[in-house]
Write a protein that holds these residues in place. Structure first.
Motif, PDB file in Angstrom:
ATOM      1  N   ASN A  60     -56.738  -6.022  20.699  1.00  0.00           N
ATOM      2  CA  ASN A  60     -55.311  -6.267  20.495  1.00  0.00           C
ATOM      3  C   ASN A  60     -54.961  -7.661  20.986  1.00  0.00           C
ATOM      4  O   ASN A  60     -55.131  -7.985  22.149  1.00  0.00           O
ATOM      5  N   ALA A  61     -54.456  -8.497  20.100  1.00  0.00           N
ATOM      6  CA  ALA A  61     -54.130  -9.881  20.433  1.00  0.00           C
ATOM      7  C   ALA A  61     -53.006  -9.970  21.460  1.00  0.00           C
ATOM      8  O   ALA A  61     -52.829 -11.001  22.093  1.00  0.00           O
ATOM      9  N   LEU A  62     -52.240  -8.897  21.643  1.00  0.00           N
ATOM     10  CA  LEU A  62     -51.128  -8.918  22.580  1.00  0.00           C
ATOM     11  C   LEU A  62     -51.514  -8.455  23.980  1.00  0.00           C
ATOM     12  O   LEU A  62     -50.695  -8.491  24.888  1.00  0.00           O
ATOM     13  N   SER A  63     -52.756  -8.017  24.180  1.00  0.00           N
ATOM     14  CA  SER A  63     -53.137  -7.498  25.494  1.00  0.00           C
ATOM     15  C   SER A  63     -53.337  -8.637  26.479  1.00  0.00           C
ATOM     16  O   SER A  63     -53.792  -9.719  26.134  1.00  0.00           O
ATOM     17  N   HIS A  64     -52.994  -8.370  27.715  1.00  0.00           N
ATOM     18  CA  HIS A  64     -53.129  -9.354  28.782  1.00  0.00           C
ATOM     19  C   HIS A  64     -53.769  -8.675  29.983  1.00  0.00           C
ATOM     20  O   HIS A  64     -53.147  -7.848  30.634  1.00  0.00           O
ATOM     21  N   ASP A  65     -54.995  -9.018  30.279  1.00  0.00           N
ATOM     22  CA  ASP A  65     -55.679  -8.491  31.452  1.00  0.00           C
ATOM     23  C   ASP A  65     -55.400  -7.004  31.681  1.00  0.00           C
ATOM     24  O   ASP A  65     -54.763  -6.604  32.648  1.00  0.00           O
ATOM     25  N   VAL A  66     -55.884  -6.186  30.806  1.00  0.00           N
ATOM     26  CA  VAL A  66     -55.652  -4.748  30.876  1.00  0.00           C
ATOM     27  C   VAL A  66     -56.546  -4.143  31.947  1.00  0.00           C
ATOM     28  O   VAL A  66     -57.745  -4.409  31.991  1.00  0.00           O
ATOM     29  N   ASP A  67     -55.947  -3.344  32.835  1.00  0.00           N
ATOM     30  CA  ASP A  67     -56.710  -2.590  33.815  1.00  0.00           C
ATOM     31  C   ASP A  67     -57.326  -1.399  33.087  1.00  0.00           C
ATOM     32  O   ASP A  67     -56.611  -0.508  32.631  1.00  0.00           O
ATOM     33  N   ARG A  68     -58.630  -1.385  32.966  1.00  0.00           N
ATOM     34  CA  ARG A  68     -59.323  -0.389  32.151  1.00  0.00           C
ATOM     35  C   ARG A  68     -59.042   1.038  32.613  1.00  0.00           C
ATOM     36  O   ARG A  68     -58.734   1.902  31.800  1.00  0.00           O
ATOM     37  N   GLU A  69     -59.129   1.286  33.898  1.00  0.00           N
ATOM     38  CA  GLU A  69     -58.934   2.651  34.404  1.00  0.00           C
ATOM     39  C   GLU A  69     -57.503   3.132  34.166  1.00  0.00           C
ATOM     40  O   GLU A  69     -57.283   4.275  33.783  1.00  0.00           O
ATOM     41  N   GLN A  70     -56.555   2.255  34.394  1.00  0.00           N
ATOM     42  CA  GLN A  70     -55.159   2.628  34.168  1.00  0.00           C
ATOM     43  C   GLN A  70     -54.906   2.868  32.675  1.00  0.00           C
ATOM     44  O   GLN A  70     -54.234   3.819  32.296  1.00  0.00           O
ATOM     45  N   ALA A  71     -55.466   2.003  31.838  1.00  0.00           N
ATOM     46  CA  ALA A  71     -55.294   2.167  30.394  1.00  0.00           C
ATOM     47  C   ALA A  71     -55.974   3.450  29.907  1.00  0.00           C
ATOM     48  O   ALA A  71     -55.434   4.151  29.046  1.00  0.00           O
ATOM     49  N   LEU A  72     -57.145   3.768  30.462  1.00  0.00           N
ATOM     50  CA  LEU A  72     -57.821   5.020  30.092  1.00  0.00           C
ATOM     51  C   LEU A  72     -56.971   6.225  30.481  1.00  0.00           C
ATOM     52  O   LEU A  72     -56.860   7.185  29.709  1.00  0.00           O
ATOM     53  N   ALA A  73     -56.381   6.185  31.668  1.00  0.00           N
ATOM     54  CA  ALA A  73     -55.523   7.296  32.110  1.00  0.00           C
ATOM     55  C   ALA A  73     -54.312   7.441  31.193  1.00  0.00           C
ATOM     56  O   ALA A  73     -53.937   8.559  30.807  1.00  0.00           O
TER      57      ALA A  73
END
Length: 182
Positions: free
Chosen positions: A70-83
Motif C-alpha cells: 500500500n503506497a499510503l502505509s507509513h512504518d506499519v507496526d506488523r504485530e499491531q496491524a496483524l491484531a
C-alpha cells in the motif's frame, strides 16, 4: 312489495359499490404493504452489503500494509496491524452471515469470490502462502472481485447505471504491471 322491487337495483348498486371499494382498498393496501416490505428488505440488504464490504476492505487494507504494498502505509507496526487484521476478519465473518441471509445468488457468489481473494492476500501478510503466489497478481484479482461484488450488489438493490470499476485505476495508481488480458 313493489317499493322493495323498485329499490332493489339501487340496493344492488350500493352492495356492488361497497364490495368493489373493499376489494380495491384491500388490493391497494396489500400492494403498499408489499412495497414497504421490499423497501425494508432493500435497506437491510444495503446495510449488510456495506458492512460486509467495509470489513473485507479493512482486512485487505491491513494485509496490504503488512505486505508494504500500500503506497499510503507509513512504518506499519506488523504485530499491531496483524491484531487489527484479525479483528477485522472477525467482523468480516460476522457480516458474511447477513450477506448469506439477505443477498441474492449473484451477490453471494461475487462476495464469496472477493472474500476468498482477500483471504489469499491476508495469508500472504501472515506468511502463510503457497509457492505460486504472486502478490501483484493477487492484489489485482482481489480488486477485480471487489468490482464484481459491487456490480452484483448494485443490481440486487436495483441501482441503475454501471458501477465504476476501480481495479484498473488502482493498478495504474500503484504502478503495478498491466493485466495480460487488458
Amino acid at each position: 312489495m313493489s317499493a322493495l322491487t323498485d329499490q332493489l337495483p339501487a340496493l344492488l348498486g350500493v352492495l356492488l359499490g361497497t364490495s368493489g371499494t373493499i376489494l380495491a382498498t384491500g388490493i391497494a393496501d396489500r400492494s403498499r404493504w408489499q412495497r414497504q416490505q421490499a423497501a425494508r428488505w432493500d435497506e437491510r440488504r444495503l446495510q449488510a452489503y456495506v458492512e460486509f464490504a467495509n470489513a473485507v476492505k479493512e482486512v485487505h487494507t491491513y494485509a496490504l500494509r503488512i505486505a508494504n504494498l500500500n503506497a499510503l502505509s507509513h512504518d506499519v507496526d506488523r504485530e499491531q496491524a496483524l491484531a487489527r487484521m484479525e479483528e477485522a476478519d472477525i467482523r468480516r465473518t460476522k457480516t458474511w452471515e447477513s450477506v448469506l441471509l439477505l443477498g441474492d445468488a449473484a451477490s453471494i457468489t461475487a462476495a464469496r469470490e472477493w472474500r476468498a481473494a482477500v483471504t489469499d492476500v491476508a495469508r500472504y501478510a501472515r506468511g502463510m502462502t503457497r509457492p505460486e503466489f504472486e502478490l501483484a497478481t493477487e492484489f489485482d484479482h482481489a480488486n477485480e472481485t471487489r468490482d464484481r461484488f459491487y456490480q452484483a450488489a448494485r443490481a440486487s438493490l436495483g441501482i441503475r447505471g454501471p458501477a465504476v470499476p476501480q481495479s484498473d485505476w488502482l493498478a495504474e495508481k500503484l504502478n503495478l504491471p498491466a493485466r495480460p488480458d487488458a
